[in-house]
Structure formats: structure tokens, C-alpha cells
Enzyme design. Structure first.
Site, short mmCIF file in Angstrom:
data_model
loop_
_atom_site.label_atom_id
_atom_site.label_comp_id
_atom_site.label_asym_id
_atom_site.label_seq_id
_atom_site.Cartn_x
_atom_site.Cartn_y
_atom_site.Cartn_z
N GLY A 183 0.80 -1.24 0.00
CA GLY A 183 0.00 0.00 0.00
C GLY A 183 0.83 1.27 0.00
N PHE A 223 3.52 2.34 -5.67
CA PHE A 223 2.90 3.23 -6.67
C PHE A 223 1.39 3.00 -6.80
CE2 PHE A 223 2.18 3.25 -11.49
CZ PHE A 223 1.60 4.51 -11.50
N THR A 283 10.64 -1.69 1.16
CA THR A 283 11.93 -2.11 0.58
C THR A 283 12.63 -0.91 -0.06
OG1 THR A 283 10.65 -2.90 -1.29
CG2 THR A 283 11.53 -4.57 0.20
N THR A 324 -0.45 -9.23 -13.94
CA THR A 324 0.03 -8.28 -14.96
C THR A 324 -0.27 -8.78 -16.36
OG1 THR A 324 2.05 -7.33 -15.95
CG2 THR A 324 2.33 -9.38 -14.76
N ASP A 325 -0.34 -7.85 -17.31
CA ASP A 325 -0.50 -8.24 -18.73
C ASP A 325 0.70 -9.05 -19.23
OD1 ASP A 325 1.37 -6.16 -18.78
OD2 ASP A 325 0.42 -5.06 -20.42
N GLU A 326 1.82 -8.95 -18.50
CA GLU A 326 3.05 -9.56 -19.00
C GLU A 326 3.04 -11.08 -18.91
OE1 GLU A 326 6.60 -7.60 -17.72
OE2 GLU A 326 5.78 -5.63 -18.14
N TYR A 354 10.83 -11.70 -14.19
CA TYR A 354 9.71 -10.98 -13.54
C TYR A 354 8.38 -11.59 -13.97
CZ TYR A 354 6.03 -7.56 -12.95
OH TYR A 354 4.83 -6.97 -12.64
N LYS A 376 5.44 -13.51 -11.67
CA LYS A 376 4.05 -13.05 -11.58
C LYS A 376 3.09 -14.15 -12.06
CE LYS A 376 2.61 -9.46 -10.58
NZ LYS A 376 2.20 -8.94 -9.24
N ASN A 404 0.85 0.75 -15.96
CA ASN A 404 0.26 1.92 -15.30
C ASN A 404 1.21 3.11 -15.38
OD1 ASN A 404 -2.04 1.32 -12.65
ND2 ASN A 404 -1.68 -0.06 -14.34
N LYS A 433 10.89 3.15 -13.67
CA LYS A 433 10.01 2.79 -14.78
C LYS A 433 10.11 3.88 -15.87
CE LYS A 433 8.73 -0.70 -12.34
NZ LYS A 433 7.95 -0.51 -11.16
N LEU A 434 9.70 3.52 -17.07
CA LEU A 434 9.96 4.37 -18.24
C LEU A 434 9.61 5.85 -18.03
CD1 LEU A 434 10.86 4.54 -21.24
CD2 LEU A 434 8.45 4.25 -21.83
N HIS A 438 13.69 -8.62 -24.08
CA HIS A 438 12.70 -7.54 -24.09
C HIS A 438 11.43 -7.93 -24.86
CE1 HIS A 438 12.34 -2.87 -24.61
NE2 HIS A 438 11.25 -3.40 -24.07
O1 TDX Z 1 15.02 3.36 -19.37
C1 TDX Z 1 14.15 2.70 -19.96
N1 TDX Z 1 14.15 2.67 -21.32
C2 TDX Z 1 13.26 1.96 -22.07
O2 TDX Z 1 13.32 1.95 -23.31
C3 TDX Z 1 13.12 1.97 -19.27
C4 TDX Z 1 13.05 1.98 -17.77
C5 TDX Z 1 12.20 1.27 -20.02
N2 TDX Z 1 12.28 1.24 -21.37
C6 TDX Z 1 11.26 0.50 -22.13
C7 TDX Z 1 11.09 -0.96 -21.74
C8 TDX Z 1 9.62 -1.21 -22.04
O3 TDX Z 1 9.46 -1.51 -23.42
O4 TDX Z 1 10.00 1.10 -21.85
C9 TDX Z 1 8.96 0.14 -21.75
C10 TDX Z 1 8.33 0.22 -20.37
O5 TDX Z 1 9.29 -0.21 -19.43
P1 TDX Z 1 8.96 -0.26 -17.87
O6 TDX Z 1 8.44 1.06 -17.44
O7 TDX Z 1 10.16 -0.81 -17.18
O8 TDX Z 1 7.73 -1.25 -17.81
P2 TDX Z 1 7.52 -2.76 -18.35
O9 TDX Z 1 8.81 -3.49 -18.42
O10 TDX Z 1 6.69 -2.68 -19.59
O11 TDX Z 1 6.66 -3.39 -17.15
C11 TDX Z 1 5.64 -2.60 -16.50
O12 TDX Z 1 4.35 -2.98 -16.90
C12 TDX Z 1 3.85 -4.20 -16.45
C13 TDX Z 1 5.77 -2.70 -15.00
O13 TDX Z 1 7.10 -2.40 -14.62
C14 TDX Z 1 5.37 -4.04 -14.51
O14 TDX Z 1 5.42 -4.09 -13.09
C15 TDX Z 1 3.99 -4.36 -14.95
O15 TDX Z 1 3.69 -5.68 -14.58
#
Ligand code: TDX
Length: 335
Positions: free
Chosen positions: A9, A12, A38, A125-127, A150, A154, A180, A189-190, A276
Site C-alpha cells: 500500500g 505506486f 523495501t 500483470t498483462d506480461e 519478472y 508473476k 500503469n 520505470k519508463l 525484451h
Molecule cells: O530506461 C528505460 N528505457 C526503455 O526503453 C526503461 C526503464 C524502459 N524502457 C522500455 C522498456 C519497455 O518496453 O520502456 C517500456 C516500459 O518499461 P517499464 O516502465 O520498465 O515497464 P515494463 O517493463 O513494460 O513493465 C511494466 O508494466 C507491467 C511494470 O514495470 C510491470 O510491473 C507491470 O507488470
């Protein structure tokens, strides 16, 4: 007095959900947050609601059976969000991810069964479906095909939730949301990584050619779906939560640079993430049948999210500092 437990909780999605539950909930609602603090889970994420006397925050780890037993005592509903959620950290340290997401899921489900919790909303997750081919969307009965540490961790929890329904009759509903975005997302995250880099005039790292596609869902829309599934989802069933908002990572980078009035020359292609997944895509008809649809348009959601990070620069810098070891290690290997 209904008691709702939210694991993770202080993370994010968790902190956004807690805020929504308190905002929309009855005066006699009680919300108990269970969080290991953590790194992404941080009390600062709940700073504005900590004074609400309907909220209680307990520190504990989901792999700790005793701590969970105490936290779930008397719980009517449990939202299980506690997880190691970052793919890149999972690549560097698969064991920590497995422990939290698979062992943690097992302990959570056992504790919920033993405590006779009324309902568990299990966040997957969708993953778990693996890569979606161009034009393809996965419905909930598609086979799970996780490709990374990961995703596999999940998928283990996701399968176990179903197993606890079939075997013990545990009242559990599984949610599978897409990527999200929104306030309080940890800067690994991105989107928050790109915003932080752009604000500091540093190169924006895109993996490979930046053409990978994700379906971005505003966290408020996701939390509304989680609440709806808690209230109206069918026990033993999984539900996709799509954003219907697919973008290539490079488009996201360009949009952020435009919003912050920074040059496109900041975009920097770096070594790809191993394994990836190119694209994720979900069929959302099952959830739409319950009356849900995403409400926050991408342009508005992204603009407000970027503005939130700008307004909360202290929060962002504090979180980046917490992530520094990981960020230095991960990105120094990519250039
Ligand atoms: O620096 C970066 N450069 C980049 O190109 C990062 C951090 C990510 N990316 C790319 C990887 C993915 O294609 O962007 C996309 C999104 O990456 P993330 O934000 O790390 O998300 P993703 O790996 O897609 O996973 C997210 O969505 C599903 C969450 O982290 C997961 O917890 C969720 O289950």
C-alpha cells in the site's frame, strides 16, 4: 466496520488505491496497509493521508507468514499489490523478485485462506501472456507464456491464486492490468525515468530502437477497475485491465520532451533489455461487461503526470537517490 488490507500500500499503485479507498469509502471503513518499505514502498507516498484515523500502516514482508497472519486477522477484503515490479531489477537479481512475487504470493494466499478473508483481489500483470503479435490481443483464457524472470514470478502467483480457488474455495479474483502511469511511480520505470532525465538535461535512454510498444493505463483508471473487481468480479476468474492506449516508447519520449520543452536530441538509444518483450495487448471485453472503461485520455493523463513530477521535484529527487545504486549499475551497462 469493514477492514480492507492493502499489501504494498506504500508503493505506486498501492498508494493511489489507498487514497481512492479513503476518498470514496464510508466513515466506518478501516484500511490497513501492509508494506515492507523495501525501496519503492515509502511512507512519503501516503504522507497526505497518514492523519486519517481510518488508516493504519503496518510494516511487514509478504514472505513472513507470522507477520501476514497478524495483518490479515479480521480482514474482510485484501488487495494484494506487494511485489518486486521492475523487469530490469529482476534481470539483475531474479531471486529477490521470485521471493517477493512467487513465495510472497503463496504466503499471502495461505494466510488469506487461514484467516477466512472474504475476498482477495490478486494483482497480476498483462506480461504473463508474453509478447502479443501485431494486431493480436490476449483474452483471459489465452495460455500464459511468460518470457522473463519478472513475468515468470508473476505468472506463478497468478496460477497459484486460481489453484487456491479451485482447491480451497478461496474467494479470489485476479486482475491483469497493463503498464500503469501516473503520480508516485518509482523513477526506475519508463515515464518517471524519462521525466527525471529530461528535467536534468540528461540523455533519455531508450532500449534498442525504441519501437517497442506498451499499452499505457492511468493509475486512477486502474484503481477504479481494481475496486470494481473487488466488488463485482466473479470468484476464480481473471480480468484484463487494458488502457486502449498503445504507444511506442519513442513516442512517449517525444511527448515528454515536448511537454517539458526540451530538445529531441536528448533521446539516446542504448543496449536493449535482454529478452525484451516487444508488445503487450489485452482484450478488455470481460471487464467492459462489468461497466468499466478507462476515463483519463492519454494527452491529459501524461500532461498531468509530467506536471505532478515537476511540482513534486523533491519527491522525485529523493526517490532517485534511493534508486541510485540500481540506476548506476543498470544504465552503466547499457551505454
Ligand atoms: O530506461 C528505460 N528505457 C526503455 O526503453 C526503461 C526503464 C524502459 N524502457 C522500455 C522498456 C519497455 O518496453 O520502456 C517500456 C516500459 O518499461 P517499464 O516502465 O520498465 O515497464 P515494463 O517493463 O513494460 O513493465 C511494466 O508494466 C507491467 C511494470 O514495470 C510491470 O510491473 C507491470 O507488470
Amino acid at each position: 466496520m469493514p477492514l480492507v488490507v492493502v499489501t504494498g500500500g506504500c508503493g505506486f499503485i498501492g498508494c493511489n488505491l489507498v487514497r481512492m479507498l479513503l476518498r470514496d469509502g464510508a466513515p466506518d471503513l478501516r484500511v490497513r496497509v501492509f508494506d515492507a518499505f523495501t525501496y519503492a514502498g515509502d511512507l512519503r507516498n501516503l504522507a497526505d493521508v497518514l492523519a486519517d484515523d481510518r488508516l493504519e500502516v503496518v510494516q511487514g514482508d509478504v514472505t513472513d507468514a507470522e507477520a501476514l497472519r497478524a495483518a490479515l486477522e479480521g480482514a474482510d477484503q485484501v488487495y494484494h499489490l506487494a511485489a518486486e515490479s521492475h523487469n530490469d531489477r529482476a534481470i539483475l537479481d531474479p531471486w529477490t523478485t521470485w521471493r517477493a512475487n512467487a513465495d510472497g504470493a503463496a504466503q499471502l494466499l495461505i494466510a488469506a485462506k487461514d484467516a477466512r478473508v472474504g475476498r482477495v483481489l490478486f494483482v497480476s500483470t498483462d506480461e504473463v501472456y508474453g509478447v502479443a503479435a501485431e494486431g493480436q490481443k490476449f483474452s483471459e483464457d489465452a495460455p500464459l507464456n511468460p518470457r522473463g524472470p519478472y513475468q515468470a514470478s508473476k505468472a506463478a502467483g497468478d496460477c497459484l491464486a486460481r489453484a487456491f480457488f479451485e482447491t480451497y474455495g478461496l474467494n479470489v479474483v485476479v486482475a491483469r492490468p497493463t503498464n500503469n502511469y501516473g503520480p508516485y511511480q518509482f523513477p526506475e520505470k519508463l515515464i518517471p525515468v524519462l521525466v527525471w532525465r529530461a528535467l536534468n538535461d540528461q540523455p533519455l535512454p531508450l532500449y534498442g530502437d525504441g519501437q517497442q510498444r506498451r499499452d499505457f493505463l492511468h493509475v486512477e483508471d486502474c484503481c477504479r477497475a481494481l475496486k470494481l473487481l473487488m466488488d463485482r468480479g466473479q470468484a476464480g476468474q481473471a480480468y484484463n485491465i487494458p488502457g486502449d492506449n498503445e504507444h511506442a516508447n519513442i513516442e512517449v519520449a517525444r511527448a515528454i520532451l515536448q511537454l517539458l520543452e526540451k530538445p529531441e536530441s536528448l533521446i539516446h538509444f542504448v543496449a536493449d533489455r535482454p529478452g525484451h518483450d516487444f508488445r503487450y495487448a489485452l482484450d478488455g471485453r470481460k471487464l467492459a461487461d462489468l461497466g468499466w472503461q478507462p476515463l483519463i485520455p492519454w494527452e491529459q493523463g501524461l500532461r498531468d503526470t509530467v506536471a505532478w513530477y515537476v511540482e513534486n521535484r523533491d519527491w522525485l529527487e529523493y526517490m532517485v537517490a534511493k534508486a541510485q545504486d540500481f540506476l548506476s549499475r543498470w544504465y552503466s551497462e547499457r551505454v
